[in-house]
Design a protein around this motif. Structure first.
Motif, PDB file in Angstrom:
ATOM      1  N   LEU A  68     -22.233   5.852 -62.699  1.00  0.00           N
ATOM      2  CA  LEU A  68     -22.384   4.426 -62.385  1.00  0.00           C
ATOM      3  C   LEU A  68     -22.107   4.147 -60.919  1.00  0.00           C
ATOM      4  O   LEU A  68     -22.843   3.389 -60.261  1.00  0.00           O
ATOM      5  CB  LEU A  68     -21.440   3.610 -63.270  1.00  0.00           C
ATOM      6  CG  LEU A  68     -21.391   2.108 -62.991  1.00  0.00           C
ATOM      7  CD1 LEU A  68     -22.757   1.471 -63.245  1.00  0.00           C
ATOM      8  CD2 LEU A  68     -20.323   1.434 -63.844  1.00  0.00           C
ATOM      9  N   LEU A  69     -21.048   4.748 -60.372  1.00  0.00           N
ATOM     10  CA  LEU A  69     -20.727   4.537 -58.959  1.00  0.00           C
ATOM     11  C   LEU A  69     -21.827   5.095 -58.053  1.00  0.00           C
ATOM     12  O   LEU A  69     -22.173   4.475 -57.029  1.00  0.00           O
ATOM     13  CB  LEU A  69     -19.390   5.199 -58.627  1.00  0.00           C
ATOM     14  CG  LEU A  69     -18.153   4.596 -59.298  1.00  0.00           C
ATOM     15  CD1 LEU A  69     -16.906   5.382 -58.920  1.00  0.00           C
ATOM     16  CD2 LEU A  69     -17.992   3.129 -58.939  1.00  0.00           C
ATOM     17  N   LEU A  71     -25.019   5.366 -58.843  1.00  0.00           N
ATOM     18  CA  LEU A  71     -26.149   4.450 -58.942  1.00  0.00           C
ATOM     19  C   LEU A  71     -25.898   3.172 -58.163  1.00  0.00           C
ATOM     20  O   LEU A  71     -26.807   2.640 -57.492  1.00  0.00           O
ATOM     21  CB  LEU A  71     -26.405   4.134 -60.418  1.00  0.00           C
ATOM     22  CG  LEU A  71     -27.557   3.178 -60.724  1.00  0.00           C
ATOM     23  CD1 LEU A  71     -28.882   3.766 -60.255  1.00  0.00           C
ATOM     24  CD2 LEU A  71     -27.612   2.848 -62.213  1.00  0.00           C
ATOM     25  N   TRP A  72     -24.656   2.681 -58.227  1.00  0.00           N
ATOM     26  CA  TRP A  72     -24.295   1.467 -57.495  1.00  0.00           C
ATOM     27  C   TRP A  72     -24.410   1.683 -55.982  1.00  0.00           C
ATOM     28  O   TRP A  72     -24.808   0.781 -55.246  1.00  0.00           O
ATOM     29  CB  TRP A  72     -22.867   1.068 -57.874  1.00  0.00           C
ATOM     30  CG  TRP A  72     -22.429  -0.276 -57.361  1.00  0.00           C
ATOM     31  CD1 TRP A  72     -23.110  -1.106 -56.521  1.00  0.00           C
ATOM     32  CD2 TRP A  72     -21.207  -0.932 -57.657  1.00  0.00           C
ATOM     33  NE1 TRP A  72     -22.398  -2.246 -56.260  1.00  0.00           N
ATOM     34  CE2 TRP A  72     -21.219  -2.164 -56.950  1.00  0.00           C
ATOM     35  CE3 TRP A  72     -20.103  -0.605 -58.423  1.00  0.00           C
ATOM     36  CZ2 TRP A  72     -20.143  -3.057 -57.022  1.00  0.00           C
ATOM     37  CZ3 TRP A  72     -19.048  -1.491 -58.492  1.00  0.00           C
ATOM     38  CH2 TRP A  72     -19.071  -2.707 -57.799  1.00  0.00           C
ATOM     39  N   GLU A  73     -24.089   2.863 -55.522  1.00  0.00           N
ATOM     40  CA  GLU A  73     -24.148   3.148 -54.090  1.00  0.00           C
ATOM     41  C   GLU A  73     -25.592   3.336 -53.607  1.00  0.00           C
ATOM     42  O   GLU A  73     -25.970   2.859 -52.521  1.00  0.00           O
ATOM     43  CB  GLU A  73     -23.317   4.397 -53.783  1.00  0.00           C
ATOM     44  CG  GLU A  73     -23.333   4.846 -52.342  1.00  0.00           C
ATOM     45  CD  GLU A  73     -22.618   3.868 -51.424  1.00  0.00           C
ATOM     46  OE1 GLU A  73     -22.950   3.849 -50.213  1.00  0.00           O
ATOM     47  OE2 GLU A  73     -21.718   3.124 -51.900  1.00  0.00           O
ATOM     48  N   ALA A  75     -28.619   2.487 -55.250  1.00  0.00           N
ATOM     49  CA  ALA A  75     -29.640   1.479 -55.565  1.00  0.00           C
ATOM     50  C   ALA A  75     -29.810   0.453 -54.447  1.00  0.00           C
ATOM     51  O   ALA A  75     -30.950   0.171 -54.026  1.00  0.00           O
ATOM     52  CB  ALA A  75     -29.313   0.804 -56.899  1.00  0.00           C
ATOM     53  N   PRO A  76     -28.733  -0.143 -53.879  1.00  0.00           N
ATOM     54  CA  PRO A  76     -28.950  -1.082 -52.762  1.00  0.00           C
ATOM     55  C   PRO A  76     -29.493  -0.405 -51.506  1.00  0.00           C
ATOM     56  O   PRO A  76     -30.303  -0.998 -50.781  1.00  0.00           O
ATOM     57  CB  PRO A  76     -27.543  -1.655 -52.521  1.00  0.00           C
ATOM     58  CG  PRO A  76     -26.783  -1.387 -53.767  1.00  0.00           C
ATOM     59  CD  PRO A  76     -27.328  -0.096 -54.285  1.00  0.00           C
ATOM     60  N   LEU A  86     -25.959  -7.463 -54.263  1.00  0.00           N
ATOM     61  CA  LEU A  86     -25.266  -6.315 -54.845  1.00  0.00           C
ATOM     62  C   LEU A  86     -25.066  -5.283 -53.747  1.00  0.00           C
ATOM     63  O   LEU A  86     -25.848  -4.349 -53.591  1.00  0.00           O
ATOM     64  CB  LEU A  86     -26.068  -5.710 -56.005  1.00  0.00           C
ATOM     65  CG  LEU A  86     -25.383  -4.547 -56.736  1.00  0.00           C
ATOM     66  CD1 LEU A  86     -24.097  -5.004 -57.408  1.00  0.00           C
ATOM     67  CD2 LEU A  86     -26.318  -3.939 -57.781  1.00  0.00           C
ATOM     68  N   PRO A  88     -23.534  -2.079 -51.618  1.00  0.00           N
ATOM     69  CA  PRO A  88     -23.115  -0.743 -52.077  1.00  0.00           C
ATOM     70  C   PRO A  88     -21.620  -0.706 -52.393  1.00  0.00           C
ATOM     71  O   PRO A  88     -20.828  -1.492 -51.866  1.00  0.00           O
ATOM     72  CB  PRO A  88     -23.464   0.176 -50.898  1.00  0.00           C
ATOM     73  CG  PRO A  88     -24.503  -0.574 -50.128  1.00  0.00           C
ATOM     74  CD  PRO A  88     -24.187  -2.030 -50.296  1.00  0.00           C
ATOM     75  N   VAL A  89     -21.254   0.220 -53.249  1.00  0.00           N
ATOM     76  CA  VAL A  89     -19.866   0.295 -53.689  1.00  0.00           C
ATOM     77  C   VAL A  89     -18.941   0.664 -52.522  1.00  0.00           C
ATOM     78  O   VAL A  89     -17.755   0.299 -52.527  1.00  0.00           O
ATOM     79  CB  VAL A  89     -19.745   1.315 -54.838  1.00  0.00           C
ATOM     80  CG1 VAL A  89     -20.006   2.728 -54.356  1.00  0.00           C
ATOM     81  CG2 VAL A  89     -18.375   1.231 -55.486  1.00  0.00           C
ATOM     82  N   TYR A 272     -16.948  -8.960 -55.524  1.00  0.00           N
ATOM     83  CA  TYR A 272     -16.979  -7.760 -56.370  1.00  0.00           C
ATOM     84  C   TYR A 272     -15.641  -7.026 -56.354  1.00  0.00           C
ATOM     85  O   TYR A 272     -15.261  -6.391 -57.343  1.00  0.00           O
ATOM     86  CB  TYR A 272     -18.101  -6.827 -55.906  1.00  0.00           C
ATOM     87  CG  TYR A 272     -19.458  -7.269 -56.367  1.00  0.00           C
ATOM     88  CD1 TYR A 272     -19.859  -7.086 -57.694  1.00  0.00           C
ATOM     89  CD2 TYR A 272     -20.356  -7.871 -55.496  1.00  0.00           C
ATOM     90  CE1 TYR A 272     -21.113  -7.491 -58.119  1.00  0.00           C
ATOM     91  CE2 TYR A 272     -21.611  -8.281 -55.911  1.00  0.00           C
ATOM     92  CZ  TYR A 272     -21.990  -8.091 -57.227  1.00  0.00           C
ATOM     93  OH  TYR A 272     -23.227  -8.502 -57.655  1.00  0.00           O
ATOM     94  N   VAL A 276     -13.720  -5.880 -59.713  1.00  0.00           N
ATOM     95  CA  VAL A 276     -13.269  -4.509 -59.954  1.00  0.00           C
ATOM     96  C   VAL A 276     -11.769  -4.483 -60.242  1.00  0.00           C
ATOM     97  O   VAL A 276     -11.294  -3.724 -61.113  1.00  0.00           O
ATOM     98  CB  VAL A 276     -13.619  -3.618 -58.747  1.00  0.00           C
ATOM     99  CG1 VAL A 276     -12.938  -2.262 -58.856  1.00  0.00           C
ATOM    100  CG2 VAL A 276     -15.130  -3.444 -58.638  1.00  0.00           C
TER     101      VAL A 276
END
Length: 303
Positions: A68-69, A71-73, A75-76, A86, A88-89, A272, A276
């Motif tokens: 998940l992390l 993908l979060w990083e 995808a943006p 959204l 990045p993480v 965010y 978290v």
């Protein structure tokens, strides 16, 4: 003549004492074979195997979170989602660290924890004894049953304006809404646990002339611990969610206030970061309750 002589010799030979035979020489018994004891396993190898198993288990549990992390990083950064809404993480982590460094995160987290854990603790103290009482005494259940059905189907957030009107916008209304939301999972699970106690064990305890307090201590409470803690764990999650919603409406501190203020100021990474933090608190609180439940359920035989 020879015949007489032979007879005499034979008679004398018969009268003579027998000559002892030489004793047989005994061979010494063979020494028993000594089987060498197996050498103990090397402690270093055992600790290494245990460490390997722990690492594999930790890797398996954290695989979904790491995915998940990742993908979060990515995808943006790849343009799959709008990085404005959204980020990045890594940016969220940087914003979280900045909030922690300047003291804002600690201040808001402390305010939320005091309200949430305070309301949660009051709910546990009230709901568990009341649930035991309602579940054990049928007249009490018949008296309070209709009232419980009315309030259990009324959402806590729907009553938030009522709490604010009656108790004001201070701490009392926020703690009270948390207490109201947490009471129902604990109360209903406690009532169900007492009602589902093994009747054979209850009859056996009664046949031993146990008093009602001893019956609760020895039979009812141990059998009810799993169901009661299920309600307590649900209430722990509810206490945080309801409080955050209450803080978004009327508060000057707290994680809900931080999230709401960050949204209005368009500080999306800070928003965010607050979300978290709430998730991490929920996971840690649930794990703490699981540990307490295991300590109180050591008597149970594993399936």
């Amino acid at each position: 003549m020879s015949t007489g002589t032979d007879t005499t010799v034979a008679a004398l030979a018969g009268l003579a004492p027998p000559v002892d035979e030489a004793p047989a020489v005994r061979k010494p018994a063979p020494a028993p074979e000594v089987t060498p004891a197996p050498l103990p396993a090397a402690p270093r190898a055992a600790s290494g195997g245990r460490l390997g198993r722990l690492l594999r288990a930790a890797g398996l549990r954290s695989a979904a979170i790491l995915a998940l992390l990742a993908l979060w990083e990515t995808a943006p950064r790849l343009g799959l989602v709008d990085a404005t809404f959204l980020p990045p993480v890594s940016e969220v982590a940087e914003a979280w660290w900045e909030l922690l460094a300047d003291g804002q995160l600690g201040e808001h987290t402390g305010a939320s924890l005091i309200r949430s854990f305070g309301g949660f603790g009051i709910a546990v103290v009230v709901a568990v004894p009341l649930g035991l009482l309602i579940g054990w005494y049928r007249p009490v259940a018949a008296l309070l049953g209709p009232l419980l059905e009315v309030f259990r189907n009324t959402a806590a957030l729907a009553l938030l304006p009522v709490f604010v009107l009656l108790l004001g916008i201070g701490e009392t209304s926020k703690v009270s809404i948390v207490v109201y939301a947490c009471v129902w999972p604990i109360l209903l699970n406690t009532i169900s646990a007492v009602g589902n106690a093994d009747p054979t064990l209850v009859k056996l305890a009664r046949s031993m002339d146990l008093s009602t307090p001893r019956l609760f201590q020895k039979v009812i409470l141990p059998a009810s611990v799993p169901a009661i803690f299920t309600g307590i764990r649900l209430a722990g999650a509810v206490s945080i969610l309801v409080l955050v919603a209450a803080e978004m409406i009327g508060a000057k501190a707290g994680l809900g206030y931080l999230i709401n203020a960050s949204q209005y100021n368009f500080a999306i990474p800070q928003m965010y970061a607050g979300i978290v933090t709430i998730s991490a608190i929920g996971v840690a609180f649930n794990q703490l309750l699981v540990t307490v439940e295991r300590r109180l359920s050591l008597w149970r035989v594993p399936a």
